[in-house]
Design an enzyme around this catalytic site. Structure first.
Site, PDB file in Angstrom:
ATOM      1  N   LYS A 102      34.799  43.815  31.725  1.00 60.64           N
ATOM      2  CA  LYS A 102      34.981  45.043  30.969  1.00 60.64           C
ATOM      3  C   LYS A 102      34.474  44.865  29.544  1.00 60.64           C
ATOM      4  O   LYS A 102      34.497  43.745  29.014  1.00 60.64           O
ATOM      5  CB  LYS A 102      36.468  45.405  30.897  1.00 60.64           C
ATOM      6  CG  LYS A 102      37.144  45.741  32.206  1.00 60.64           C
ATOM      7  CD  LYS A 102      38.633  45.979  31.973  1.00 60.64           C
ATOM      8  CE  LYS A 102      39.380  46.277  33.269  1.00 60.64           C
ATOM      9  NZ  LYS A 102      39.046  47.600  33.794  1.00 60.64           N
ATOM     10  N   ARG A 123      42.655  47.389  44.421  1.00 60.47           N
ATOM     11  CA  ARG A 123      42.703  47.822  45.821  1.00 60.47           C
ATOM     12  C   ARG A 123      42.610  46.640  46.778  1.00 60.47           C
ATOM     13  O   ARG A 123      43.049  46.737  47.922  1.00 60.47           O
ATOM     14  CB  ARG A 123      41.591  48.846  46.077  1.00 60.47           C
ATOM     15  CG  ARG A 123      40.192  48.313  45.962  1.00 60.47           C
ATOM     16  CD  ARG A 123      39.176  49.429  45.757  1.00 60.47           C
ATOM     17  NE  ARG A 123      39.319  50.028  44.432  1.00 60.47           N
ATOM     18  CZ  ARG A 123      38.573  51.058  44.009  1.00 60.47           C
ATOM     19  NH1 ARG A 123      37.650  51.579  44.803  1.00 60.47           N
ATOM     20  NH2 ARG A 123      38.746  51.551  42.803  1.00 60.47           N
TER      21      ARG A 123
END
Length: 457
Positions: free
Chosen positions: A237, A311
């Site tokens: 990020k 996920r």
């Protein structure tokens, strides 16, 4: 923050609060001395929502308060009183639309995260209105405070091991059992995706498994994403994207908060709480874009982006939970930025194929002022998750419908649960509102607590 709520027997020198609107505030002049009414008018008080007017008594002290309150505009508006009143004890002098919710808002508004900086001094306290369940208010407020505290704690003090400690502390208070699988034992126990996401960190990944209640009671299973910090992995990020990543375990914090509510109520359910707790770090051990991971479900997963790690850990945990076919399974995750683009920080999307569950949840969300919004599990978008070399890809390249495709990814790991609900929460207030201070937040758990109590109480 439960010390903000007191029974009438503990109150001292109680000051009245008149909750009024723009239309009716002058009607409050009936019980008000003329001098107080004139003082309010001279100060420009008009009953605007959120307006607070402290009224003097004959000796120059606090004689009462006028408060502009519109429950339709903000049912938690009374939360502003907790931070706007001088220290002392107060009571509602007139009827409010929902006394229990107004008192809870006051308690929630009085929350402060003081682990690193303590704010000293006396604070305003509210006498719980007659007929309101004090124990229920405190149970809810304490569970919300636990959730907020966990989300607010920085990652240097809250890694996977500390998150395990938090679960064990709650478990010990209610006689629950906790089992943990950590480190390379995850591979031996067939949790390969949890291991892959967490193996780059020196803080060992783990699956935390809490159980409580009779084995033959209806099974209610909660699963919470416990990514204690998310660098994004090798798909790193930008620095701005990491500033709030201490809150990436917000799903786990909310799941634990709800578990605490259920146990404190003593509901007749077999409760299970599963938290895959990891740190998505960067090292030579980090999993890579293009890797293909096995999963507990048996599906192979191509890694389109290492920043779609939540996920992955949830996939293994959901598959494990699904093996015992719970009656109700709920997962919480700070999963996608797409959810925030679609609905903003205040309105978490909810996904389920169970129409009755969706309708009941919407009713409780409205009643508890704990909002959410149902989004579709739009099956045609499942093709976006296709991989030419694996069963599924974890991150579609198109960028479209990111929250929906994430939910569809998780759905592949759920088959046997009677009802499944996925909540893509933000777990954070970017700015303060009444009853909701800036920082970590409990989202949807008060609505779900009411739903589960109605169903199993």
């Amino acid at each position: 923050m439960t010390d903000r709520l007191i029974p009438a027997s503990e109150a001292l020198n109680v000051r009245p609060i008149w909750c009024v609107t723009r239309k009716d505030w002058r009607m409050a002049s009936g019980p008000l001395p003329a001098a107080q009414f004139a003082f309010a008018e001279a100060c420009g008080f008009r009953g605007d929502p959120g307006a607070v007017q402290v009224l003097p008594d004959s000796e120059g002290g606090v004689g009462g308060v006028l408060f502009g309150f519109d429950p339709e505009a903000d049912p938690l508006g009374c939360g502003k009183l907790a931070t706007s009143l001088p220290a002392g004890d107060y009571r509602f002098a007139n009827a409010v639309a929902d006394p229990s919710l107004a008192a809870l808002a006051f308690a929630l508004g009085g929350y402060r995260f003081e682990r690193y900086r303590t704010r000293k001094g006396a604070r305003a306290r509210l006498v719980v209105p007659a007929g309101v369940d004090v124990a229920a208010l405190r149970r809810t407020a304490e569970s919300v405070a636990l959730t907020r505290d966990l989300v607010n704690t920085p990652a240097n003090d809250l890694g996977p091991a500390e998150l395990e400690d938090a679960v064990r502390n709650v478990a010990s208070a209610f006689g629950a059992e906790v089992a943990v699988i950590a480190g390379d034992d995850l591979l031996a126990a067939n949790f390969p995706m949890i291991h892959a996401v967490g193996k780059a960190s020196p803080r060992a990944p783990r699956l935390i498994d809490l159980t409580w209640g009779p084995a033959d009671a209806p099974k209610v299973t909660l699963v919470g994403k416990g990514v204690c910090f998310d660098t994004g992995g090798l798909d790193i990020k930008p620095s701005s994207g990491m500033l709030l990543m201490k809150k990436d375990m917000g799903g786990a914090a909310n799941a634990l908060g709800l578990a605490r509510m259920i146990m404190a109520r003593g509901l007749k359910v077999r409760l299970r709480l599963l938290i895959p707790a990891v740190e998505n770090a960067i090292s030579g051990l980090a999993f890579r874009p293009g890797d293909i991971l096995p999963s507990r479900k048996g599906l192979t997963v191509e890694i389109g982006n290492t920043d779609a790690e939540g996920r992955l850990v949830l996939g293994d945990a959901l598959a494990y939970a699904d093996e015992e076919a719970p009656e109700l399974m709920i997962d919480f995750a700070t999963l996608t930025g797409a959810a925030r683009v679609a609905l903003g920080p205040q309105l978490p999307p909810a996904y389920t194929d169970d129409e009755a569950l969706a309708a009941t949840l919407a009713r409780h969300a409205a009643a508890q002022a704990d909002p959410l919004w149902r989004m579709p599990l739009w099956q045609p978008y499942a093709s976006m998750l296709d991989s030419p070399i694996a069963d599924i890809n974890n991150a579609p390249g198109s960028g479209f419908a990111g929250s929906i495709t994430a939910a569809l990814f998780l759905k592949r790991f759920v088959e046997r649960a009677s009802s499944w609900l996925h909540l893509d929460i933000y777990a954070w207030n970017p700015s303060a509102r009444p009853g909701r201070p800036e920082g970590g937040e409990a989202q949807t758990i008060r609505a779900l607590d009411a739903l589960i109590a109605e169903r199993y109480g």
